[in-house]
Design an enzyme around this catalytic site. Structure first.
Site, PDB file in Angstrom:
ATOM      1  N   GLU A  61      -0.203   6.335  11.512  1.00 36.94           N
ATOM      2  CA  GLU A  61      -0.009   6.957  10.191  1.00 36.94           C
ATOM      3  C   GLU A  61       1.170   7.924  10.075  1.00 36.94           C
ATOM      4  O   GLU A  61       1.636   8.177   8.960  1.00 36.94           O
ATOM      5  CB  GLU A  61      -1.292   7.660   9.750  1.00 36.94           C
ATOM      6  CG  GLU A  61      -2.492   6.736   9.504  1.00 36.94           C
ATOM      7  CD  GLU A  61      -3.330   6.441  10.745  1.00 36.94           C
ATOM      8  OE1 GLU A  61      -2.893   6.771  11.867  1.00 36.94           O
ATOM      9  OE2 GLU A  61      -4.426   5.877  10.585  1.00 36.94           O
ATOM     10  N   GLY A  72      -6.360   0.956   6.100  1.00 35.84           N
ATOM     11  CA  GLY A  72      -6.762   1.015   4.702  1.00 35.84           C
ATOM     12  C   GLY A  72      -5.675   0.355   3.864  1.00 35.84           C
ATOM     13  O   GLY A  72      -4.523   0.252   4.305  1.00 35.84           O
ATOM     14  N   GLY A 124      -7.434   2.540   9.624  1.00 37.28           N
ATOM     15  CA  GLY A 124      -8.742   2.325   9.008  1.00 37.28           C
ATOM     16  C   GLY A 124      -9.624   1.330   9.757  1.00 37.28           C
ATOM     17  O   GLY A 124     -10.850   1.423   9.713  1.00 37.28           O
ATOM     18  N   ASP A 171      -6.286   9.607  10.484  1.00 42.54           N
ATOM     19  CA  ASP A 171      -7.521  10.015   9.798  1.00 42.54           C
ATOM     20  C   ASP A 171      -8.706   9.177  10.292  1.00 42.54           C
ATOM     21  O   ASP A 171      -8.790   8.897  11.481  1.00 42.54           O
ATOM     22  CB  ASP A 171      -7.316   9.943   8.274  1.00 42.54           C
ATOM     23  CG  ASP A 171      -6.981   8.536   7.785  1.00 42.54           C
ATOM     24  OD1 ASP A 171      -6.624   7.670   8.605  1.00 42.54           O
ATOM     25  OD2 ASP A 171      -7.090   8.295   6.561  1.00 42.54           O
TER      26      ASP A 171
HETATM   27  C1  QUE Z   1       0.891   2.918   9.205  1.00 41.83           C
HETATM   28  C2  QUE Z   1      -0.320   2.666   8.591  1.00 41.83           C
HETATM   29  C3  QUE Z   1      -0.612   1.422   8.036  1.00 41.83           C
HETATM   30  C4  QUE Z   1       0.360   0.415   8.135  1.00 41.83           C
HETATM   31  C5  QUE Z   1       1.571   0.671   8.767  1.00 41.83           C
HETATM   32  C6  QUE Z   1       1.814   1.919   9.294  1.00 41.83           C
HETATM   33  C7  QUE Z   1      -1.856   1.114   7.372  1.00 41.83           C
HETATM   34  C8  QUE Z   1      -2.011  -0.189   6.820  1.00 41.83           C
HETATM   35  C9  QUE Z   1      -0.989  -1.149   6.946  1.00 41.83           C
HETATM   36  C10 QUE Z   1      -1.036  -2.474   6.381  1.00 41.83           C
HETATM   37  C11 QUE Z   1      -0.449  -3.541   7.043  1.00 41.83           C
HETATM   38  C12 QUE Z   1      -0.417  -4.810   6.473  1.00 41.83           C
HETATM   39  C13 QUE Z   1      -0.949  -5.034   5.236  1.00 41.83           C
HETATM   40  C14 QUE Z   1      -1.531  -3.962   4.550  1.00 41.83           C
HETATM   41  C15 QUE Z   1      -1.545  -2.702   5.111  1.00 41.83           C
HETATM   42  O1  QUE Z   1       0.148  -0.821   7.619  1.00 41.83           O
HETATM   43  O2  QUE Z   1      -2.759   1.979   7.296  1.00 41.83           O
HETATM   44  O3  QUE Z   1      -2.041  -4.200   3.322  1.00 41.83           O
HETATM   45  O4  QUE Z   1      -0.919  -6.280   4.677  1.00 41.83           O
HETATM   46  O5  QUE Z   1      -3.163  -0.498   6.184  1.00 41.83           O
HETATM   47  O6  QUE Z   1       2.997   2.169   9.925  1.00 41.83           O
HETATM   48  O7  QUE Z   1      -1.254   3.664   8.494  1.00 41.83           O
END
Ligand code: QUE
Length: 331
Positions: A132, A62, A109, A140
């Protein structure tokens, strides 16, 4: 457009289109996804759905950075999770074949958009994780449902450590349904779109996976309360890196995740998502979430200051209260 919908030969094709952000799902994308699925479920001209990510990756999760940066008054911290979890449930109930192409990163997500569908195509580059606990959150998007149903406490292992599974491991655990070599993916997609069939390729060899070799050890160690689990890992022949890894995670996230996966075993998916939504509303406002997002996605120091910092300072009544009072109805 950050998400594209096309109809090709009776197949509804959805493309997550934020490749610069590993196709992380934001609330606008989730709303359009949900509306389109609802329409397609009733449309006789749509025989099946294909979900893929633009570029090298499927979906990183997400858009938790945006959730973190949002003003509390905007209600994004509520509405993002309710929209996302309802979408997960709509995918579970979607009445037609639903296939996801698990290229590259498939995390958080992204798992929730695909794990409840019918087919998940694993390829050479697939990396699957529920990471997470590194951001002060918890696994989740139905994690309490699908992780709690994996044998040998592997689900708790994945949820606590955020361990990244490779193609062999994903197929062995049956998280993916089919394997396809990366250079054959376009052919597999063409066949699904035009005929609804899925080519079967022989599985890559099942060698040298530390988690498949250590199934019994993982099963023994990932059972009991968190201090217990940490002690068992420390005194086991499991990798030192694994112990280091888990001690860097958010202490509250570890306690909450252990409780969540234990409770999820006895619940339907609907009940699991309800529990997770309530929990999301306790966790998203805690400072650990801000610390985690900053450490991983903003300043990228990878040095969050967790509070409580030590496992021994976790208040078990507080953990239990996150599951008991439920003022946050999802369904
Ligand atoms: C744990 C997470 C997420 C994460 C890193 C974690 C996560 C998530 C992102 C993410 C990665 C790159 C992006 C971005 C989000 O990283 O849920 O917008 O460009 O979306 O250690 O839960």
């Amino acid at each position: 457009m950050e998400i594209n919908f096309e109809i090709i030969r009776s197949t509804g094709v959805i493309t997550l289109n934020r490749p610069q952000a590993l196709n992380a799902l934001n609330i606008e994308m989730a709303k359009q996804f949900s509306e389109t699925l609802n329409k397609w479920s009733k449309d006789k001209n749509i025989k099946r759905v294909l979900l893929k990510g633009e570029g090298k990756h499927f979906c990183a999760g997400g858009d938790v950075k945006k959730v973190h940066l949002s003003d509390n008054k905007s209600n994004l911290k509520k509405n993002f999770f309710s929209t996302e979890y309802k979408l997960n449930y709509e995918i579970y109930n979607f009445p037609k074949p639903y296939m996801s192409i698990w290229k590259g990163v498939v995390m958080g997500g992204g798992v929730g958009l695909s794990i409840f569908g019918d087919y998940r195509i694993v390829t050479d580059t697939t990396q699957f994780a529920m990471p997470e606990t590194a951001i002060g959150f918890f696994p989740d998007v139905g994690g309490s449902y699908f992780l709690s149903r994996l044998k040998n406490n592997i689900g708790l292992f994945l949820g606590l450590t955020g361990y990244i599974l490779n193609a062999n491991e994903i197929l062995s655990l049956k998280l993916g349904t089919h394997y396809c070599p990366i250079h054959e993916l376009d052919n597999l997609i063409d066949e699904y779109i035009s005929k609804g069939t899925i080519k079967n390729f022989t599985k890559i060899s099942l060698d040298n996976s530390s988690i498949l070799i250590n199934t019994n050890l993982i099963s023994e160690c990932f059972n009991g309360n968190i201090p217990n689990i940490l002690n068992k890992i420390k005194n086991s022949s499991l990798n030192d890196k694994l112990y280091q890894n888990i001690t860097n995670k958010c202490p509250m996230s570890l306690f909450v995740t252990n409780e969540l996966i234990r409770k999820g075993r006895e619940k339907s998916l609907e009940e699991c998502l309800e529990m997770e939504y309530n929990l999301s509303q306790k966790m998203v406002y805690r400072n650990d979430f801000s610390q985690g997002i900053d450490a991983v996605l903003i300043s990228k120091t990878h040095k969050p200051k967790w509070d409580p910092e030590l496992l021994k300072d976790i208040n078990l009544n507080e953990v239990e209260s996150f599951f008991e009072e439920n003022k946050n109805q999802l369904f």
